[in-house]
Design an enzyme around this catalytic site. Structure first.
Site, PDB file in Angstrom:
ATOM      1  N   PRO A   2       0.583  -1.205  -0.152  1.00 44.75           N
ATOM      2  CA  PRO A   2       0.088  -0.093   0.069  1.00 44.75           C
ATOM      3  C   PRO A   2       0.810   1.552  -0.066  1.00 44.75           C
ATOM      4  CG  PRO A   2      -0.495  -1.106   1.958  1.00 44.75           C
ATOM      5  CD  PRO A   2       0.891  -1.861   1.286  1.00 44.75           C
ATOM      6  N   GLU A   3       0.613   1.809  -0.905  1.00 42.58           N
ATOM      7  CA  GLU A   3       1.032   3.438  -1.075  1.00 42.58           C
ATOM      8  C   GLU A   3      -0.452   3.977  -0.995  1.00 42.58           C
ATOM      9  OE1 GLU A   3       3.487   5.962  -2.233  1.00 42.58           O
ATOM     10  OE2 GLU A   3       5.235   4.805  -2.470  1.00 42.58           O
ATOM     11  N   HIS A  91      -1.707 -15.728   7.264  1.00 40.77           N
ATOM     12  CA  HIS A  91      -1.617 -14.225   7.248  1.00 40.77           C
ATOM     13  C   HIS A  91      -3.098 -13.716   7.272  1.00 40.77           C
ATOM     14  CE1 HIS A  91       2.482 -15.015   7.737  1.00 40.77           C
ATOM     15  NE2 HIS A  91       2.705 -15.030   6.312  1.00 40.77           N
ATOM     16  N   ARG A 110       3.923  -9.160   7.253  1.00 36.52           N
ATOM     17  CA  ARG A 110       4.721  -8.632   7.951  1.00 36.52           C
ATOM     18  C   ARG A 110       4.173  -7.950   9.254  1.00 36.52           C
ATOM     19  NH1 ARG A 110       8.511  -5.015   4.630  1.00 36.52           N
ATOM     20  NH2 ARG A 110       9.720  -5.222   6.309  1.00 36.52           N
ATOM     21  N   ARG A 151      14.917  24.204   6.909  1.00 38.39           N
ATOM     22  CA  ARG A 151      15.190  22.757   6.994  1.00 38.39           C
ATOM     23  C   ARG A 151      16.209  22.281   6.183  1.00 38.39           C
ATOM     24  NH1 ARG A 151       9.935  19.774   8.823  1.00 38.39           N
ATOM     25  NH2 ARG A 151      11.422  17.958   8.676  1.00 38.39           N
TER      26      ARG A 151
END
Length: 270
Positions: A2-3, A91, A110, A151
């Site tokens: 997933p993005e 899973h 994961r 920054r």
DNA sequence: CGCTGACCCTGACGGC
DNA sequence: TGCCGTCAGGGTCAGC
């Protein structure tokens, strides 16, 4: 997988099956995700009506009258629609079983994802302090410019910082910086407003087109193998280190920024 | 406040 | 075939 485009594609795929449905039960086969699935969640959710399926950043939000289920897919998670009696595979940690006889099945090898409960009227630390949605009206080059002054860190890590803007993951950070012609390791505070406007435009563009392509494989979320059209996206740099730049032909370079793989063209990106 | 690096976990893949 | 190191699209957190 997933993005942000995959999460939004998941939301769109799941919404028609979940919205308006009452939760018959919640099955938790493995509660040890990024944070433990609350032991009380099955009790809290049973009989609740899912009023809406929303998304904030990469969090999926299932709204009920008494609270919200927050689901994050982490690095390897997926959420699919299956028949409730479909035998679980490896899973498959959680089923949200619906009245319709279907279930929303959460799979995450994961286990970097999470499934949490947010009582109605309360706020959650995970959702607080998040930057604007990249596809929303308040995200633009001016915001990036303003927040980046002083920054010193690399611009790639800057645009992947959820406090600045949410939902820009490693793939699309690489792609947007390439399209904007900006070196990923350039100090965020040393980039002009004009270049940030270009960058913001490309972030919006690359995410939008990825979501559009995800939409073409929506059926995969229902009963199929759960693999959305991830690599259907045309990628210019991500995963192409050592290959020629599509604009100038020079060999793409790879480096590491914030422990994430970074690919760029030394000639086209400055 | 900004920045860096450790860490959470399993699986796929390449080299030997 | 097997073993080992490396790498992977997420994010939080501690420490400086």
């Amino acid at each position: 997988m997933p993005e942000l485009p995959e999460v939004e594609t998941t939301r769109r795929g799941v919404e028609p099956y979940a919205a308006g449905q009452t939760v018959q039960k919640l099955v938790v086969r493995n509660a040890s995700l990024r944070w433990p699935v609350p032991a009380a969640l099955p009790r809290l959710l049973r009989g609740q009506k899912i009023e809406a399926v929303e998304r904030r950043a990469k969090y999926l939000l299932f709204r009920t009258p008494t609270g919200t289920v927050i689901i994050h897919l982490g690095m390897s998670g997926s959420l699919r629609v299956l028949a409730a009696d479909d035998p679980p595979a490896k899973h498959d940690h959680i089923d949200i079983v619906l009245e319709s006889g279907r279930c929303l099945r959460y799979n995450d090898p994961r286990r970097f994802g999470c499934c949490l409960w947010l009582p109605d009227g309360e706020s959650h630390a995970l959702l607080e302090g998040l930057g604007p949605e990249p596809l929303g009206p308040s995200f633009d080059g001016a915001l990036l410019f303003r927040k980046s002054r002083r920054r010193k860190g690399p611009v790639k890590q800057f645009i992947m910082d959820g406090k600045i803007v949410v939902g820009v993951g490693n793939i699309y950070a690489n792609e947007a910086l390439y399209l904007a012609g900006i070196r990923p390791d350039r100090a965020a505070g040393r980039i002009s407003l004009a270049r940030y406007e270009r960058l913001a435009m490309h972030i919006k563009q690359v995410l939008t087109s990825a979501i559009e392509q995800g939409g073409t494989t929506l059926r995969d979320f229902v009963g199929g193998d759960g693999k959305p059209g991830y690599f259907a996206q045309q990628l210019y740099v991500y995963g192409r280190e050592g290959e020629p730049c599509k604009q100038c032909g020079r060999m793409l370079k790879k480096s590491t920024l914030g422990q994430r793989t970074t690919v760029y063209c030394v000639a086209c990106q400055r």
